[in-house]
Enzyme design. Structure first.
Site, PDB file in Angstrom:
ATOM      1  CE  LYS A 144     -59.352 -57.303  -8.382  1.00 54.47           C
ATOM      2  NZ  LYS A 144     -59.416 -57.861  -7.026  1.00 54.47           N
ATOM      3  CD  GLU A 174     -51.823 -43.128  -2.009  1.00 52.57           C
ATOM      4  OE1 GLU A 174     -50.780 -43.255  -1.346  1.00 52.57           O
ATOM      5  OE2 GLU A 174     -52.241 -42.024  -2.410  1.00 52.57           O
TER       6      GLU A 174
HETATM    7  P1  NAD Z   1     -51.393 -56.088  -5.463  1.00 48.39           P
HETATM    8  O1  NAD Z   1     -50.787 -55.005  -6.279  1.00 48.39           O
HETATM    9  O2  NAD Z   1     -51.015 -57.481  -5.757  1.00 48.39           O
HETATM   10  O3  NAD Z   1     -52.984 -56.053  -5.521  1.00 48.39           O
HETATM   11  C1  NAD Z   1     -53.721 -54.911  -5.144  1.00 48.39           C
HETATM   12  C2  NAD Z   1     -55.066 -54.957  -5.843  1.00 48.39           C
HETATM   13  O4  NAD Z   1     -54.846 -54.793  -7.240  1.00 48.39           O
HETATM   14  C3  NAD Z   1     -55.817 -56.271  -5.683  1.00 48.39           C
HETATM   15  O5  NAD Z   1     -57.191 -56.001  -5.571  1.00 48.39           O
HETATM   16  C4  NAD Z   1     -55.515 -56.976  -6.990  1.00 48.39           C
HETATM   17  O6  NAD Z   1     -56.477 -57.928  -7.359  1.00 48.39           O
HETATM   18  C5  NAD Z   1     -55.522 -55.819  -7.954  1.00 48.39           C
HETATM   19  N1  NAD Z   1     -54.819 -56.030  -9.214  1.00 48.39           N
HETATM   20  C6  NAD Z   1     -53.816 -56.879  -9.486  1.00 48.39           C
HETATM   21  N2  NAD Z   1     -53.454 -56.778 -10.791  1.00 48.39           N
HETATM   22  C7  NAD Z   1     -54.243 -55.825 -11.331  1.00 48.39           C
HETATM   23  C8  NAD Z   1     -54.360 -55.255 -12.629  1.00 48.39           C
HETATM   24  N3  NAD Z   1     -53.583 -55.634 -13.634  1.00 48.39           N
HETATM   25  N4  NAD Z   1     -55.276 -54.291 -12.816  1.00 48.39           N
HETATM   26  C9  NAD Z   1     -56.068 -53.880 -11.809  1.00 48.39           C
HETATM   27  N5  NAD Z   1     -56.016 -54.388 -10.575  1.00 48.39           N
HETATM   28  C10 NAD Z   1     -55.109 -55.349 -10.334  1.00 48.39           C
HETATM   29  O7  NAD Z   1     -51.045 -55.700  -3.957  1.00 48.39           O
HETATM   30  P2  NAD Z   1     -51.346 -56.560  -2.671  1.00 48.39           P
HETATM   31  O8  NAD Z   1     -50.370 -57.683  -2.637  1.00 48.39           O
HETATM   32  O9  NAD Z   1     -52.799 -56.818  -2.579  1.00 48.39           O
HETATM   33  O10 NAD Z   1     -50.996 -55.506  -1.519  1.00 48.39           O
HETATM   34  C11 NAD Z   1     -49.730 -55.346  -0.994  1.00 48.39           C
HETATM   35  C12 NAD Z   1     -49.061 -54.114  -1.568  1.00 48.39           C
HETATM   36  O11 NAD Z   1     -49.880 -52.979  -1.360  1.00 48.39           O
HETATM   37  C13 NAD Z   1     -47.749 -53.798  -0.898  1.00 48.39           C
HETATM   38  O12 NAD Z   1     -46.811 -53.426  -1.871  1.00 48.39           O
HETATM   39  C14 NAD Z   1     -48.089 -52.606  -0.018  1.00 48.39           C
HETATM   40  O13 NAD Z   1     -47.014 -51.763   0.282  1.00 48.39           O
HETATM   41  C15 NAD Z   1     -49.101 -51.915  -0.850  1.00 48.39           C
HETATM   42  N6  NAD Z   1     -49.905 -51.018  -0.045  1.00 48.39           N
HETATM   43  C16 NAD Z   1     -49.736 -49.678  -0.195  1.00 48.39           C
HETATM   44  C17 NAD Z   1     -50.478 -48.799   0.588  1.00 48.39           C
HETATM   45  C18 NAD Z   1     -50.325 -47.312   0.443  1.00 48.39           C
HETATM   46  O14 NAD Z   1     -51.161 -46.593   0.962  1.00 48.39           O
HETATM   47  N7  NAD Z   1     -49.317 -46.828  -0.242  1.00 48.39           N
HETATM   48  C19 NAD Z   1     -51.395 -49.300   1.507  1.00 48.39           C
HETATM   49  C20 NAD Z   1     -51.533 -50.684   1.633  1.00 48.39           C
HETATM   50  C21 NAD Z   1     -50.798 -51.537   0.843  1.00 48.39           C
END
Ligand code: NAD
Length: 480
Positions: A173, A248
């Protein structure tokens, strides 16, 4: 209007319910494509396809799985420019960055795991003269891979490549904010001869898909990259089913600059580590601590360099920063700039949105922003902003710098700039972060463990760690 489609059982299809979500171009603010608003039935179909494909894929010799993955990598490389343009348009990042970083890294991710799996071996333990134990590592079955919007194809492939190489079948996804390159990528997988059902890509909102994927008994593991709060939701939903979880999550990364550092290299890299990809990389250094004896010189030089960065159309080859990925995120970052001022911060440069003319008049652009005068404990210095906003803070001693750096719920990455070798090792051991970069930033070796301490995550990606995560070990004990 481009229609992005789900890729299920080797077929492209809209959501079964027929609904669509708009997909925006951050540089213009306009809708330029739409993606399926998938629901439980779409996820169920993808899981069923993955389950059906598992016996054949998991028993294919590793070299044959690897060969298909290498074909995917070659196809992606041959279409690098098209993918770089698509990524830039969808995410808002400069096309030059997508061409230099995102797409080449996606190619590397597939090549790395396509070959790694051929060199993989499992352990054997001889128990005195009485028994031989050997560790069987078998693929888990159907696994879920969920990725964010900041490095769309880079992080998508970073997850799915080890999962596929280890013999699992997938429901993946991508973020609903940046679905385009995962969609284009599914075409490459079909062209490369990946059997139907091995990789299924379902587009839509997080909760709509997650509420089925996270709790489905057929899905044996979830590998997730995204925000800490989302990670907590997934963990809450998946834990009662004892799924394996790799999370992550967010970060609030410190950069420590000591007076004995290579000044020019520390300065130029601090600018890069703060503002690459508009500061939308989980590894960006957003809290910069500078030893007091060089603080004022560093601050003035840093601000001058940052003020000279060009914010503009991602298609313009000379843009250093492009657009913020979504309107919602733009508002969040602008809200933090407001908060920083309310907390007593002084804005040294930036702090405002960029108003453009022409094509980008409706886009979401923010000037790179540098703030000083804030305590490390304030919200601006504690909460993840994930945009082009950094703070500067002076320190007097190594102990003080270490304490401030560690004083956060997060623990993803830290940067240290010094020429003192002993200090390097002391801080390497004491900084509570999954990655400590010394005199460098974003220097990645794909074999190393990648992940965070504390609220930045659970588990590690990369190299053998990823292949271990995507397999279940059985110890077979044979009496001699
Ligand atoms: P997000 O948590 O809003 O979304 C990430 C993904 O999860 C998206 O595909 C979203 O649709 C999905 N998602 C949302 N709710 C969900 C649920 N209940 N069940 C399953 N999937 C769900 O994050 P974002 O805004 O897309 O990304 C930014 C964040 O990601 C920041 O906090 C950043 O630090 C983090 N990030 C971490 C790393 C790492 O390697 N640690 C790398 C890149 C980004």
């Amino acid at each position: 209007m481009i229609n992005i489609l789900n890729y299920i059982n080797g077929e492209f299809q809209p959501a079964l319910g027929g609904s669509w979500l708009p997909n925006h171009e951050p540089a213009t603010g306009a809708v330029y494509s739409q993606l399926p608003d998938s629901q439980a039935a779409d996820v169920e179909a993808a899981i069923a396809a993955a389950e059906q494909a598992f016996p054949e894929w998991s028993t294919l010799p590793a070299a044959e799985r690897g060969a298909i993955m290498e074909r995917v990598a070659n196809l992606l490389e041959s279409r690098l420019e098209e993918f770089a343009r698509a990524e830039s348009r969808d995410q808002g990042k400069p096309v030059a960055l997508a061409r230099r970083m995102d797409i080449p890294r996606a190619v590397d991710n597939f090549r790395f795991f396509a070959t790694a799996v051929k060199h993989w071996s499992s352990e054997a333990h001889v128990t005195d003269q009485s028994a031989i134990n050997y560790t069987l590592r078998q693929p888990l079955g159907v696994v879920g891979c969920i990725s964010p919007w900041n490095l769309p194809l880079y992080l998508f492939t970073w997850k799915i490549a080890p999962a596929l190489a280890a013999g699992n079948t997938l429901v993946a996804k991508p973020s609903e904010i940046t679905p385009m390159t995962a969609f284009l990528f599914s075409e490459l997988c079909r062209e490369a001869g990946m059997p139907p059902g091995v990789l299924n890509i379902v587009h839509g909102l997080g909760a709509s898909i997650g509420n089925t994927l996270n709790v489905h008994p057929t899905v044996k593991a979830i590998s997730f990259t995204g925000g800490t709060l989302t990670g907590a939701t997934i963990a809450r939903q998946a834990a009662p089913l004892f799924k394996k979880l790799s999370l992550e999550l967010g970060g609030k990364n410190p950069t420590l600059i000591f007076a004995d550092a290579d000044y020019e290299l520390a300065l130029s890299t601090a600018v890069r580590s703060a503002f690459t990809n508009q500061g939308e990389i989980c590894l960006c250094g957003s809290r910069i601590f500078v030893e007091r004896s060089i603080y004022e010189r560093f601050r003035d030089d840093f601000v001058a360099r940052v003020a000279a960065l060009k914010v503009g159309d991602p298609e313009d080859e000379s843009s250093d920063l492009g657009a913020i990925a979504s309107e919602q995120h733009f508002n969040k970052v602008m809200g933090y700039i407001q908060l920083a001022q309310e907390e007593g911060g002084r804005i040294l440069t930036g702090g405002t949105a960029v108003k453009s003319e022409g094509r980008c008049a409706g886009g979401w652009f923010i000037r790179p922003t540098v703030i000083e005068g804030l305590a490390n404990s304030c919200r601006t210095n504690q909460e993840e902003i994930f945009g082009p906003v950094v703070t500067l803070q002076p320190f007097d001693t190594e102990e003080e710098a270490l304490a401030m750096a560690n004083d956060t719920q997060y623990g993803l990455a830290a940067g240290v700039w010094t020429s003192n070798l002993s200090r390097t090792h002391r801080l390497g051991a004491q900084l509570k972060f999954g990655i400590v970069w010394v005199n460098c930033w974003l220097l990645r070796d794909l074999r190393t463990p990648f992940g965070g301490h504390k609220a930045s995550g659970v588990g590690r990606e990369g190299g053998w760690e990823a292949l271990r995560f995507f397999t279940e070990p059985t110890n077979v004990c044979v009496k001699i």
